[in-house]
Design a protein around this motif. Structure first.
Motif, PDB file in Angstrom:
ATOM      1  N   MET A  76       0.729  -1.285   0.462  1.00 12.12           N
ATOM      2  CA  MET A  76       0.295   0.268  -0.361  1.00 12.12           C
ATOM      3  C   MET A  76       0.685   1.190   0.131  1.00 12.12           C
ATOM      4  SD  MET A  76      -2.671  -1.940   0.349  1.00 12.12           S
ATOM      5  CE  MET A  76      -3.848  -0.032  -0.558  1.00 12.12           C
ATOM      6  N   MET A 128      -9.853  -4.183   1.669  1.00 11.65           N
ATOM      7  CA  MET A 128      -8.306  -4.062  -0.208  1.00 11.65           C
ATOM      8  C   MET A 128      -6.926  -4.494   0.998  1.00 11.65           C
ATOM      9  SD  MET A 128      -6.920  -1.541  -3.013  1.00 11.65           S
ATOM     10  CE  MET A 128      -5.699  -1.731  -3.439  1.00 11.65           C
ATOM     11  N   TYR A 148      -8.469   4.427  -0.445  1.00 14.77           N
ATOM     12  CA  TYR A 148      -8.794   2.210  -0.432  1.00 14.77           C
ATOM     13  C   TYR A 148      -9.806   1.991   0.189  1.00 14.77           C
ATOM     14  CZ  TYR A 148      -4.350   3.795  -2.501  1.00 14.77           C
ATOM     15  OH  TYR A 148      -3.689   4.177  -3.121  1.00 14.77           O
ATOM     16  N   ARG A 175      -6.724   8.893  -4.002  1.00 19.81           N
ATOM     17  CA  ARG A 175      -7.656   8.048  -3.758  1.00 19.81           C
ATOM     18  C   ARG A 175      -7.280   7.373  -2.513  1.00 19.81           C
ATOM     19  NH1 ARG A 175      -7.647   4.610  -8.823  1.00 19.81           N
ATOM     20  NH2 ARG A 175      -8.231   6.513  -9.986  1.00 19.81           N
TER      21      ARG A 175
END
Length: 493
Positions: free
Chosen positions: A235, A255, A251, A249
């Protein structure tokens, strides 16, 4: 662990009689098996005395070898692959094998990886002489290496089960028998403390033996590395890549959890002290193939929680993913600048099963059903998705490109043979049916069955020659990547 490799063309009557005999035998064996006790391994808990844990070393270019599963086919091909790397000169002098600092293995490849790590000559002994030929010490080592791996471990396991009253169909006791056989006839009593001492003195590469935790479906690595060694922060790199492109963005939490489920588990994370653990037990766990052998059930210290670990190939049969994550973590931490993974892949080709099934007319029953096709199908799908995932993120700049992190696949059936077969091993020159073309040889290699035995001298010599060939076919790529090695290593930031 064992896989059928030929189409059954038996008549219906013969199948019926054989099936009846197998059924009677199976019922009797199951009855006798009920009297046997399950085997539980109690592992010591980590303590202040746990001193065999080794952090990843800082270096400019790190080289790792991944050895796939595949029974004795994989074990012999892996040993021959290591020998071929030993004969390949490095751009910096010496042998490419001397630059290998990590070996990751699964199942059959684990027999070779563990033997090499425990028994290879000390680092003070060069692999290559001044004239570029392999030194007598290493020649003798690899000759003995191949001889030991050619043993009939499968037959020895069956006789051990019968001779000790453990009975064939008790998979837990079969795992105990396999552990005893590997310790007695191949690996010896070496422990992970012994491995750590060799690793720290430079006599052995760091070893990762991959298995699968049935409890949570995660990869379990028997190793002396620290728990964070393969905890690559995907990540973090994804955010860095998006930020560099002006993308903001968020998540979903699922995820992150999905990614965490892909990260491997090491002994210390389960509070296990790996130091007194025998290497043969770890190899057995990686090579077990339920319901025939294993899984191995263990508990830690005085705890009442039980863990079940088995065939590393159920998760991923190449031994590649844990090595890939380990190197990505090191690059992320700026401990290394570049990484090369040489993957000796002798997995049973999925396409061979396709051709066999097209010729199969028999209905599938309990007694002629090749259940190994089930994990093959799942592995084929998982491999396809992982490959797309990795390549897509490499294109997007999340993962390093091939100039920084290179994975080189050396498949056993990819060896190129002379049109006149002048390079065919001597043991294969009088085979029936005869091998008359390079395609025949490649097919022969592809259809060597997955067993822990290798009766055919032709098959053994073919695997040895194939490993030497694929290394030579890719020597330019290996040497070109290693030629960019810098000294001193990059500093930690």
């Amino acid at each position: 662990m064992w896989r059928r490799s030929s189409v059954d063309h038996s008549s219906g009557d013969r199948c019926g009689r054989r099936g009846l005999r197998v059924a009677v035998w199976a019922v009797g064996a199951l009855f006798l098996t009920a009297c046997a006790s399950p085997q539980i391994t109690r592992l010591p808990k980590v303590s202040s005395e746990t001193r065999c844990i080794t952090p990843a070393a800082q270096q400019d270019t790190v080289v790792g070898v991944a050895l796939s599963g595949g029974g004795s086919r994989a074990a012999l091909y892996a040993a021959a692959g290591l020998e071929a790397l030993g004969r390949l000169p490095s751009p910096q002098g010496g042998s490419v094998l001397e630059q290998v600092s990590y070996i990751s293995s699964v199942s059959g490849g684990g027999l070779s990886a563990a033997y090499y790590a425990l028994h290879k000559p000390a680092h003070a002994i060069p692999v290559l002489a001044a004239n570029g030929t392999m030194t007598p010490v290493y020649q003798a080592f690899f000759t003995d290496f191949q001889t030991k791996l050619a043993q009939d471990f499968q037959g020895a396991l069956i006789w051990r089960q019968l001779g000790s009253g453990r009975f064939i169909l008790n998979s837990a006791l079969a795992a105990q028998s396999l552990h005893e056989i590997l310790e007695e006839s191949l690996l010896g009593p070496g422990t992970f403390a012994d491995l750590a001492a060799r690793e720290q003195s430079g006599d052995s590469p760091t070893l990762l033996i991959n298995s699968t935790l049935y409890n949570n479906g995660r990869r379990f690595i028997f190793t002396t590395l620290t728990p964070d060694a393969a905890q690559y922060d995907f990540m973090g790199d994804l955010n860095r890549s998006l930020t560099s492109r002006g993308v903001n963005r968020t998540y979903p939490e699922v995820m992150k959890k999905r990614w965490e489920s892909l990260l491997p588990v090491t002994p210390l994370e389960l509070q296990i002290d790996p130091c007194p653990l025998k290497v043969a037990i770890a190899v057995t766990a990686s090579a077990s193939f339920p319901p025939l052998v294993g899984p191995i059930t263990f508990t830690v210290g005085d705890e009442l929680d039980y863990w079940h670990t088995g065939d590393g190939g159920l998760y991923e049969n190449l031994g590649l993913e844990s090595l890939l994550l380990t190197f990505q973590k090191q690059m992320q931490d700026r401990k290394v600048r570049r990484a090369l993974i040489i993957a000796f892949n002798s997995s049973y080709p999925f396409s061979v099963g396709f051709k066999e099934l097209k010729l199969r007319s028999l209905p599938w029953t309990l007694f002629n059903y090749d259940f190994s096709r089930i994990p093959q199908v799942m592995e084929e799908r998982a491999t396809a998705y992982w490959s797309l995932f990795y390549r897509s993120l490499q294109i997007e700049g999340v993962f390093p490109d091939d100039s920084s992190l290179r994975v080189l696949f050396l498949n056993h059936e990819s060896a190129q043979w002379e049109d006149d077969l002048s390079d065919l091993p001597d043991a294969c020159r009088h085979e029936a049916p005869p091998l008359t073309s390079p395609e025949d040889v490649q097919h022969r290699l592809a259809t060597i069955p997955t067993k822990f035995a290798m009766e055919s001298a032709c098959d053994r010599q073919l695997l040895h020659a194939a490993a030497a060939k694929v290394v030579m076919q890719n020597q330019h790529t290996i040497r070109e990547f290693l030629a960019d090695r810098q000294t001193p290593p990059v500093p930690v930031q």
